[in-house]
Motif scaffolding. Structure first.
Motif, PDB file in Angstrom:
ATOM      1  N   SER A  39      26.595  60.638  29.190  1.00  0.00           N
ATOM      2  CA  SER A  39      26.800  59.663  28.117  1.00  0.00           C
ATOM      3  C   SER A  39      25.448  59.252  27.562  1.00  0.00           C
ATOM      4  O   SER A  39      24.410  59.428  28.205  1.00  0.00           O
ATOM      5  N   SER A  55      27.879  58.006  22.788  1.00  0.00           N
ATOM      6  CA  SER A  55      28.435  59.352  22.904  1.00  0.00           C
ATOM      7  C   SER A  55      28.847  59.614  24.343  1.00  0.00           C
ATOM      8  O   SER A  55      28.185  59.177  25.287  1.00  0.00           O
ATOM      9  N   THR A  57      30.219  62.783  26.969  1.00  0.00           N
ATOM     10  CA  THR A  57      30.351  64.230  27.157  1.00  0.00           C
ATOM     11  C   THR A  57      31.244  64.495  28.359  1.00  0.00           C
ATOM     12  O   THR A  57      31.002  63.953  29.448  1.00  0.00           O
ATOM     13  N   THR A  91      31.454  66.765  23.328  1.00  0.00           N
ATOM     14  CA  THR A  91      30.800  65.467  23.141  1.00  0.00           C
ATOM     15  C   THR A  91      31.516  64.696  22.040  1.00  0.00           C
ATOM     16  O   THR A  91      31.749  65.219  20.945  1.00  0.00           O
ATOM     17  N   TYR A  92      31.833  63.440  22.339  1.00  0.00           N
ATOM     18  CA  TYR A  92      32.577  62.592  21.404  1.00  0.00           C
ATOM     19  C   TYR A  92      31.796  61.287  21.216  1.00  0.00           C
ATOM     20  O   TYR A  92      31.183  60.775  22.160  1.00  0.00           O
ATOM     21  N   THR A  93      31.815  60.752  20.001  1.00  0.00           N
ATOM     22  CA  THR A  93      31.032  59.559  19.699  1.00  0.00           C
ATOM     23  C   THR A  93      31.903  58.491  19.056  1.00  0.00           C
ATOM     24  O   THR A  93      32.942  58.783  18.455  1.00  0.00           O
ATOM     25  N   ASN A 547      18.849  64.543  24.355  1.00  0.00           N
ATOM     26  CA  ASN A 547      19.887  65.088  23.475  1.00  0.00           C
ATOM     27  C   ASN A 547      20.224  64.053  22.408  1.00  0.00           C
ATOM     28  O   ASN A 547      20.588  62.920  22.743  1.00  0.00           O
TER      29      ASN A 547
END
Length: 654
Positions: A39, A55, A57, A91-93, A547
């Motif tokens: 995260s 974010s 992951t 990966t989501y935000t 990242n």
């Protein structure tokens, strides 16, 4: 002794069901199939400036709803805005409100993994410095409650129904054609169909609440049901219901037209029923394979057909075993399970076990990935329990094969003995009739009872005689079934096999709800690596990897830029820049620039223009870091002549 067999069977079944219930009740929540592997901000991290987004992951693709990710301030007020978005790969935000004050924030997420299981969790990060918070960082999964337990029971019943229905039909077609006319076998197969149909409907209704709120009141929410129908699992359940309609037609033909055909006609119909039944059974098995473990992870194109084959082998073995047990205990004495049928099933069971071993080895390798996962993960431990039960079943099956061999060598019971039994049982019944008739005649002649009363007495007496005959016939058939010691021994060994099969099916059901060992170990390794990276970054030693998701707003403007700085200390450093698209594949962009700023000392920004090495990879050597401190690393990404964005992240260097 044989008179106590039926009560013992009932007691054993109740005990086995109790064990099954204990296994299901003790199962861990199925809320970890897609593990959170990272995260930004990280769990427990303290950042100097408020981030613009959070974010997450995961180890695999997930399905997110509008309310899947929530970020709460120390007072419990939501500070996220907009719906969660898939930034790239797994990966989501979710974006945050601007100008967030210092304090501890809680990130809570509740999503659905690609293999259909709900995933829930929570963690905290702090801005400026940690503070007290009124929000609990422990999240209760939607499946951790009554709805979750009902869903688990529904899964077990659906597996059991499929095994009994498909295995029972296979036993009749492949081993014992005369069984199509045995009422006990008919009831067993139809019960399997009813159980699978009812469980599938229940799972469809429970699914919406199971993956969201976990509330019983939401089970009949039509809007949730509509959402479920649009998911992969919903489509699989609906497909299963449609295939069950075809299975009902198959069962009707098997126990209707098939049973009434002559021997030569049966052979032709058997081929057609075998083909049609295999297609329907494979389709039903595929409804599990397409929506669970097999559809995700390594080699799904191979894993799904293997999973279908595995389920069919389970049904042929355990379902056939159950049908054989019912036939041995309940089949009429004039339609016994002949020795040829038992031998054919023995060969079918052996082939099924071989298939289970081959497919099971592949599935174990795919889901575990290492020997250590066999003992260090819950999935591996359950798999060991399943292997142990299979070994015990095979050992008992070898005893059953010995009884079968003895049954084949033993001479058939003499017809004269059966005829003598019938004559002995007819004598008291005939005498009773004669005595009763004489009394009737005498009574009618001497007492002068009216005709209506006589008819009423005759009806009562006839009913009593019918019940007596039925009880005597049942007892006679039981004596004939128990008369052969070889058949009696076979019944006991098959009963033991079936008892272990019940527990084996329960363990298998729990296994399908448990996070695969490979995923669990990968998630643990990722978490450990993230913690080590955070520790090394905080102490100013070792390489640094950052990242940073970006979105320039233009076409093909989304992706992730990764900065590797080695050894991340004062003096010369090597820097590598990697750019990946939303699909996780490397791609080139027109320009990428990096700048380092140490705000506490008013140093920077110090620009660095890396050289392009290969697709999605830039590099620079001799990057000078003049002093230790908390440096801001800014990356400017340009994806077209007019679309560019600058993203940044802080890290300790030196």
């Amino acid at each position: 002794m044989t008179q106590t067999i039926a009560p013992r069977v009932r007691i054993l079944v109740l005990l086995l069901l109790a064990v099954t219930g204990a296994l299901l009740a003790g199962a861990a929540p199925a809320s970890a199939h897609a593990a959170l592997t990272g995260s930004d901000p990280g769990q427990g991290a303290v950042v100097d400036t408020a981030p613009t987004q959070v974010s997450l992951t995961f180890s695999e693709q997930i399905a997110v709803s509008d309310d899947a990710v929530r970020v709460l301030d120390p007072k419990g007020k939501r500070v996220d805005k907009g719906d969660p978005a898939n930034l790239s790969g797994t990966t989501y935000t979710v974006r945050l409100l601007s100008g967030l004050p210092d304090g501890t924030y809680t990130v809570a997420y509740q999503v659905v993994s690609a293999d259909s299981h709900p995933v829930a969790g929570a963690f905290t990060f702090s801005i400026g410095a940690p503070s007290e918070t009124s929000v609990s960082a422990s999240a209760q999964a939607s499946d951790d409650g009554l709805v979750g337990r009902l869903y688990g029971i529904g899964r077990y019943v659906s597996y059991a129904g499929f095994v009994v229905m498909a295995g029972g039909a296979a036993f009749v077609l492949a081993c014992w054609g005369r069984g199509a006319g045995v009422r006990a076998v008919q009831r067993l197969v139809v019960s399997g169909w009813l159980a699978l149909t009812a469980a599938t409907l229940a799972l469809l209704l429970l699914r919406g609440s199971y993956t969201t709120s976990g509330k019983v009141g939401d089970v009949f929410d039509l809007s949730l049901l509509g959402d479920v129908l649009q998911t992969k699992t919903g489509a699989a359940l609906v497909s299963r219901l449609l295939l069950l309609a075809a299975a009902a037609l198959f069962i009707a033909v098997l126990f209707g037209a098939y049973d009434k055909r002559e021997a030569e006609e049966k052979r032709d119909l058997t081929f057609g029923l075998a083909i049609g039944g295999t297609v329907v059974a494979a389709g039903l098995a595929a409804s599990w394979a397409m929506s669970e473990h097999a559809s995700q992870g390594l080699q799904p194109g191979i894993a799904m057909p293997v999973d279908v084959l595995h389920l069919l082998a389970v049904a042929a073995w355990l379902g056939g075993l159950t049908t054989l047990l019912v036939a041995l205990y309940r089949a009429p004495a004039d339609t016994p399970v002949d020795r040829d049928a038992v031998q054919r099933f023995s060969r079918l069971a052996f082939g099924s076990v071989v298939t289970l071993v081959v497919t099971g080895v592949y599935q174990s390798w795919r889901q575990l990935g290492s020997w250590s996962a066999l003992t260090d993960t819950r999935y591996g431990q359950l798999l060991l329990a399943k292997i142990g039960l299979v070994v015990v079943m095979v050992a008992i099956a070898s005893i059953s094969r010995r009884w079968t061999a003895r049954l084949a060598k033993a001479p058939a019971p003499a017809a004269r003995e059966e005829e003598e039994e019938r004559e002995k049982e007819k004598q008291p019944t005939g005498a009773g009739k004669a005595t009763g008739a004489g009394k009737d005649e005498a009574g009618n002649g001497e007492s002068g009872k009216d005709e209506a009363g006589s008819e009423k007495g005759d009806d009562v007496r006839a009913a009593q005689l019918a019940r007596q005959r039925a009880a005597m016939e049942s007892a006679r058939q039981k004596r004939l079934r128990d008369a052969d010691p070889n058949r009696f021994g076979l019944r006991r060994s098959v009963l033991a096999e079936a008892g272990i099969a019940v527990v084996l099916l329960a363990v298998t059901t729990v296994l399908t709800q448990t996070e695969p060992g490979r995923t669990e170990q990968e998630a643990a390794a990722a978490t450990s690596a993230s913690s080590s990276s955070s520790a090394s970054t905080g102490q100013g030693t070792g390489a640094v990897t950052l990242n940073m998701p970006f979105d320039t707003g233009g076409e093909n403007g989304k992706g992730v830029v990764t900065i590797d700085l080695d050894p991340a200390r004062v003096g010369d450093n090597d820097m590598h820049v990697y750019v990946e698209g939303p699909d996780g594949q490397a791609f080139d962009i027109p320009e990428v620039k990096v700048a380092f700023t140490l705000s506490a000392k008013d140093i920077g920004p110090l620009p660095v223009v890396p050289d392009h090495i290969t697709t999605g990879h830039w590099s620079a050597s001799g990057v000078q870091i003049p002093m230790t401190g908390d440096w801001k690393v800014e990356v400017t990404v340009r994806t077209s002549d007019i679309d560019q964005v600058t993203v940044s992240k802080n890290t300790k260097i030196g």
